[in-house]
Design an enzyme around this catalytic site. Structure first.
Site, PDB file in Angstrom:
ATOM      1  N   ASP A 248      47.380  58.717  18.856  1.00  0.00           N
ATOM      2  CA  ASP A 248      46.611  57.549  18.398  1.00  0.00           C
ATOM      3  C   ASP A 248      45.191  57.936  17.982  1.00  0.00           C
ATOM      4  O   ASP A 248      44.678  59.002  18.346  1.00  0.00           O
ATOM      5  CB  ASP A 248      46.483  56.518  19.530  1.00  0.00           C
ATOM      6  CG  ASP A 248      47.805  55.841  19.825  1.00  0.00           C
ATOM      7  OD1 ASP A 248      48.837  56.277  19.265  1.00  0.00           O
ATOM      8  OD2 ASP A 248      47.815  54.896  20.634  1.00  0.00           O
TER       9      ASP A 248
ATOM     10  N   HIS B 230      46.210  61.335  22.111  1.00  0.00           N
ATOM     11  CA  HIS B 230      45.221  60.978  21.097  1.00  0.00           C
ATOM     12  C   HIS B 230      44.818  62.226  20.338  1.00  0.00           C
ATOM     13  O   HIS B 230      44.418  63.220  20.987  1.00  0.00           O
ATOM     14  CB  HIS B 230      44.005  60.316  21.757  1.00  0.00           C
ATOM     15  CG  HIS B 230      44.349  59.024  22.445  1.00  0.00           C
ATOM     16  ND1 HIS B 230      44.953  58.976  23.678  1.00  0.00           N
ATOM     17  CD2 HIS B 230      44.213  57.738  22.033  1.00  0.00           C
ATOM     18  CE1 HIS B 230      45.172  57.707  24.015  1.00  0.00           C
ATOM     19  NE2 HIS B 230      44.724  56.926  23.029  1.00  0.00           N
TER      20      HIS B 230
HETATM   21 ZN    ZN Z   1      43.751  53.603  20.260  1.00  0.00          ZN
END
Ligand code: ZN
Length: 616
Positions: free
Chosen positions: A425, A567
């Site tokens: 992400d 991430h």
């Molecule tokens: Zn996020």
């Protein structure tokens, strides 16, 4: 003067007759004494010699004919037959027309009628011998009348050669030789072939044998000339221009000349032509694989020609068709290989040209303009042709088109035993995203990147590279806003702005989204417009910024069907991924995108529904 000549001839002949006695043992009567009186047989010999050889018969020959006619060993037409085959007659070097006139004068007492003359000139030109004229004329009342006058048996010719028996067939053999071999048959060939056909040898298979013979191949006839030749032989006429165009089109599409002959044989004129000649038509048997399935052959020829720039050879085509019929799954692979071969791709200077060729082959037509535009957007921004091709081949329109050719493109995928979807992400971010892609690439491993819309154009290369590697781009809102705080319109705008940006770069619209923080409510769900992908393993990489923690979280907990949250904005995450990817591969996992995970698990994801893992 005339009487003297006649007397002298008689004396000469009498001497000759004595010699003849020695030649014809058993013949002991000398006709000379009856010669003084009316002797019709002698007169007939005189008449025949003068008419045909334009000379007096010598004594020896006279005796020969005299006794053979008298004894019934030969007949009038038998004598004429032998004289016309003599060396003396040959030496006269008569034209066919002169020969007919000479024989007509002798046998009917008048020159040949023009129609009769034309008929036999045509016969002679068709390879039929002069004996056919003799045989026919011997049956006429005029000839019988002349014979009656001399009291000679007219006789018949009963031993005609094969070529003389059926003028239509003989003429056909001539046509066959001229068309197929480019020459006129010799006498023995006329006889041989006429006897073949008379014995029931069928035309169509005979022509197919000729087509395959080296004699025919050596002529190097063009396709057009070959069609003309077959048409002449099979239909007894030339090919209609529209028919010829159709046949040339078939050849151009990869069908064999046998297939063309198969088409010609289906013309009603084929049967009527054969029955007119008295020849058995027979059938054309298709033996080559390419001829068995025309649609498939057309497709493979078009594919090959379009993507290699050269036409496939007959052998290649036969082998493609056979292998396709054996295993159509392999054909899809072969198509992909051909369409994505770099050398073949180089034939297309522009993306437009490449796309239209792929569409033409894969769909048989151009798809909706919006599809073309989407592919063009991707290509323009660096999405590879290979990647675009993969999308096109996944389109149901491709499968539908292939099934028209009898190709089943639904290849049963081997479902890996353990699969996991790594997801990242908040990117893209070159320093991290590129390292993650580097880690995935050697294994052909895939992951899903839930990008933040307003970052996409700052890190285009990451996104395009991910797409080209087969990774999936998901939607993580335009500017990382928690969606539960927004109205319906606000939710839509956040998601659509991100999706538009991804589309405008790659030509591919995100098909899955991840709400920020994994937070969603009924408004988010109702306006997401795509499945909401949450996670089953949270690495907390953002909290600890510790590679080992991330590695342990994943490797200690991972199960088949998991969705792992990471991430791609932290260096520590990239470092962790460099260990996680090979470790998962070692542990027997296949690393897939969200879409692939759902496909493997046979899950039809629904828009607005949250997925934490997909285990099927
Ligand atoms: Zn996020």
């Amino acid at each position: 003067m005339k009487a003297l000549a006649k007397t002298a001839g008689f004396v000469f002949r009498s001497i000759g007759m004595i010699l003849t006695i020695a030649v014809f043992a058993g013949t002991c009567l000398v006709p000379s004494k009856s010669r003084a009186k009316e002797d019709l047989t002698a007169d007939f010999i005189d008449y025949t010699y003068k008419s045909i050889l334009n000379k007096e018969v010598d004594g020896e020959r006279f005796g020969f004919w005299y006794w053979n006619l008298k004894d019934g060993n030969t007949t009038a037409v038998g004598m004429i037959d032998m004289l016309t085959q003599s060396y003396e007659f040959y030496q006269k070097e008569y034209t066919h027309e002169q020969t007919i006139d000479v024989l007509s004068q002798m046998m009917t007492g008048k020159p040949a009628d023009e129609s009769v003359r034309q008929k036999y000139l045509y016969y002679l030109d068709s390879g039929i011998s002069m004996r056919r004229y003799l045989a026919d004329t011997a049956e006429t009342p005029e000839f019988k009348e002349i014979c009656a006058k001399y009291q000679i048996t007219p006789g018949t010719i009963t031993d005609l050669e094969s070529r003389d028996k059926n003028p239509e067939m003989t003429n056909f053999v001539k046509v066959l030789f001229e068309e197929m071999y480019g020459r006129t048959p010799v006498k023995e060939e006329y006889n041989l072939w006429c006897s073949y056909f008379a014995a029931g040898k069928a035309l169509a298979p005979t022509l197919m044998d000729i087509l395959k013979s080296s004699d025919f191949a050596e002529r190097g006839l063009s396709d057009e000339a070959t069609i003309d030749a077959l048409s002449s032989c099979m239909l007894g006429r030339s090919c209609d221009p529209s028919e010829k165009e159709n046949y040339l089109g078939l050849l151009d599409s990869g069908m064999s000349m046998t297939y063309v002959a198969f088409g010609i044989a289906s013309d009603p004129d084929f049967i009527s032509n054969c029955s007119g000649i008295g020849i058995v038509p027979g059938t054309v048997t298709l033996t080559e694989a390419r001829d068995m399935n025309p649609e498939l052959t057309f497709f493979l020829t078009r594919l090959y020609t379009r993507f290699t720039g050269i036409r496939p050879s007959a052998d290649d085509l036969n082998s493609y068709v056979s292998s396709t019929l054996e295993d159509s799954g392999k054909t899809k692979d072969a198509i992909v290989e051909m369409l994505s071969d770099p050398e073949n791709m180089a034939l297309f200077a522009t993306d437009d040209e490449y796309l239209s060729a792929v569409f033409e082959v894969c769909y048989g037509q151009s798809p909706a303009q919006e599809k073309i535009e989407a592919y063009k957007i991707g290509l323009k921004n660096g999405v590879s042709r290979q990647r675009v091709l993969e999308s096109i081949l996944k389109d149901p329109a491709f499968d539908a088109k292939m099934s028209e050719y009898g190709i089943d493109t639904h290849v049963e995928k081997t479902v890996p035993e353990k699969i996991v979807a790594l997801t990242f992400d908040d990117g893209p971010y070159t320093d991290v995203t590129m390292r993650i892609l580097d880690a995935l690439e050697p294994y052909g491993a895939h992951a899903t990147f839930f990008v933040v819309g307003n970052r996409v154009n700052n890190y285009k290369d990451c996104v395009v590279r991910a797409v080209n590697m087969g990774c999936q781009i998901g939607d993580h809102t335009w500017n990382h806003t928690t969606l539960t705080r927004l109205s319906a319109d606000g939710v839509s705008t956040q998601i659509n702005d991100c999706a538009d940006t991804v589309y405008n770069l790659t030509g591919i619209r995100p098909a899955v989204m991840r709400p920020v923080g994994g937070s969603y409510n009924s408004t988010v769900s109702a306006n997401a417009g795509m499945p909401m992908i949450i996670w089953s393993i949270d690495t907390n990489d953002w909290k600890y910024r510790d590679s080992n923690h991330v590695i342990n979280e994943v490797l200690n907990n991972v199960r088949d069907g998991d969705i792992v949250l990471m991430h791609d904005i932290y260096e520590t995450t990239a470092t962790a991924v460099e260990t996680i990817v090979p470790a998962l591969i070692d542990a027997g996992f296949t690393l897939v995108t969200i879409d692939e995970l759902a496909e493997y698990k046979n899950v039809q994801m629904e828009n607005g529904k949250a997925y934490f893992s997909i285990r099927g």
